[in-house]
Design a protein around this motif. Structure first.
Motif, short mmCIF file in Angstrom:
data_model
loop_
_atom_site.label_atom_id
_atom_site.label_comp_id
_atom_site.label_asym_id
_atom_site.label_seq_id
_atom_site.Cartn_x
_atom_site.Cartn_y
_atom_site.Cartn_z
N ILE A 154 97.44 110.19 57.02
CA ILE A 154 96.40 109.20 57.30
C ILE A 154 95.03 109.88 57.37
CG2 ILE A 154 95.56 107.49 58.95
CD1 ILE A 154 98.52 107.23 59.90
N VAL A 155 94.97 110.99 58.08
CA VAL A 155 93.70 111.71 58.24
C VAL A 155 93.25 112.30 56.91
CG1 VAL A 155 92.55 113.64 59.39
CG2 VAL A 155 94.08 112.14 60.69
N LYS A 156 94.19 112.67 56.06
CA LYS A 156 93.80 113.14 54.72
C LYS A 156 93.02 112.04 53.99
CE LYS A 156 95.61 114.59 50.20
NZ LYS A 156 94.81 113.57 49.47
N GLY A 157 93.49 110.80 54.10
CA GLY A 157 92.77 109.69 53.48
C GLY A 157 91.39 109.51 54.08
N VAL A 158 91.29 109.67 55.39
CA VAL A 158 89.98 109.59 56.05
C VAL A 158 89.06 110.69 55.51
CG1 VAL A 158 88.76 109.78 58.25
CG2 VAL A 158 90.94 108.57 58.14
N ALA A 159 89.57 111.90 55.42
CA ALA A 159 88.77 113.02 54.93
C ALA A 159 88.34 112.80 53.49
CB ALA A 159 89.56 114.31 55.06
N ASP A 160 89.25 112.30 52.66
CA ASP A 160 88.90 112.02 51.26
C ASP A 160 87.77 111.00 51.19
OD1 ASP A 160 90.87 113.74 50.37
OD2 ASP A 160 92.33 112.16 49.94
N GLY A 161 87.84 109.98 52.04
CA GLY A 161 86.79 108.98 52.07
C GLY A 161 85.46 109.55 52.52
N CYS A 162 85.51 110.43 53.51
CA CYS A 162 84.27 111.06 54.00
C CYS A 162 83.63 111.92 52.93
CB CYS A 162 84.57 111.89 55.25
SG CYS A 162 84.87 110.90 56.73
#
Length: 342
Positions: free
Chosen positions: A119-127
């Protein structure tokens, strides 16, 4: 041995493991202004004002909503974080602000470190896509409150804009042009209706349509497009008077939010390609056109409003940056917010 926190359903060791697994993703979002590292009590960010003389901070917060249910069913969790980031940063850029940093909050019934890390990987990719830093967050294990395999995610973004350059729609006038930026799909709105339609037939998520090029489930989990870089590049070169992020409420609710009193958006139907998924949704639910435009983005995720003389330049710049766009209408005198013409 006495009763422990783990006996109550909270595994602190899993939390420690989740932090270790997500660190590599989080650090990729850091820029020179990030102070400290993941694990602090607060996220520290040093302001580099550059040529901004009257700095104004712009904040936005949101979640992903019931799109999460599809992620649970399909057991795919590496893109849902981008949805969360997109919903926040796309709102912030509507005021001409450059996102600086993002924080997230994830709550789950049972903390599974590998899932949280995805989930956090997706957040990081978005950032990374939005050009902002992920400087902190919180993961809460809440047994008995959430089901074991389910979770919720929310976040907020903070951006900065020079006060004289704030975009609020007040400069919009009759004759201005609406430029629609293509969406990547359904984005993150209308999923209570979508779920009612696709989960009514439990096999529908696995159906594959040639017009989609993938299964229905894969199409519906496509992450929300992030428009930040394209819009900011346009703002460096052209004057944009109003920006609307097409989220919950679709065209009918969101475009009027940036129109002065006495003006309406005249939207030309057929001026952009409506994505196939919306045609399928309409057919599955026998949904009226106005309801579709009041619920979904219909293939347009953001609308820019500018003077006629700037249209060609704006559209060309968006094309250069990889954001397909279309002239979809104009601003006219009237009342009622949005009118649709054939």
């Amino acid at each position: 041995m006495g009763y422990t926190y783990k006996d109550a359903g909270v595994d602190v060791e899993a939390g420690y493991k989740a932090v270790r697994l997500m660190k590599e993703f989080v650090r990729k979002t850091y820029d020179k202004n990030v102070i400290g590292d993941i694990g602090s009590f607060g996220g520290l960010y040093s302001l580099d004002l550059g040529d901004i003389t009257q700095p104004v901070l712009v904040a936005g917060t949101d979640g992903v909503g019931t799109k999460l249910q599809l992620a649970f069913i399909m057991d795919k969790h590496d893109t849902i974080g981008q949805d969360c980031v997109a919903m926040c940063v796309n709102d912030v850029v509507c005021h001409g602000a450059r996102p600086l940093f993002f924080l997230d909050y994830i709550a789950t019934g049972r903390l599974r470190a590998e899932k949280v890390a995805q989930i956090v990987k997706g957040v990081a990719d978005g950032c990374i896509e939005a050009g902002c830093a992920l400087i902190g967050g919180e993961t809460a294990e809440m047994p008995g409150f959430y089901k074991e395999e389910e979770y919720d995610i929310a976040g907020f973004a903070v951006g900065i804009v020079d006060r004289p350059k704030i975009i609020d729609g007040s400069a919009v006038q009759e004759g201005d042009v609406l430029i629609g930026l293509a969406s990547s799909g359904v984005h993150s709105n209308g999923y209570s209706l979508v779920r009612r339609l696709v989960l009514y037939d439990k096999y529908r998520l696995d159906e594959k349509y040639d017009v989609l090029g993938c299964t229905v489930g894969e199409e519906l989990l496509k992450p929300t497009r992030i428009y930040v870089k394209g819009v900011l590049n346009v703002l460096k070169r052209y004057r944009v008077k109003g920006i609307a992020h097409i989220t919950g409420g679709g065209f009918i609710e969101n475009i009027p939010r940036v129109l002065p009193e006495g003006l309406v958006a005249e939207v030309q139907l057929g001026s952009w390609p409506v994505l196939p998924i919306f045609e399928l949704i309409k057919r599955w639910g026998d949904i009226e056109d106005r309801e579709m435009f009041n619920t979904f983005n219909m293939g347009i995720g953001m609308v820019l409003i500018c003077s006629p003389e700037d249209v060609d330049g704006v559209v060309n710049q968006l094309k250069i940056d990889g954001y397909p766009s279309y002239v979809i209408g104009r601003v006219v005198k009237g009342s009622g917010g949005v009118v649709f013409i054939q």
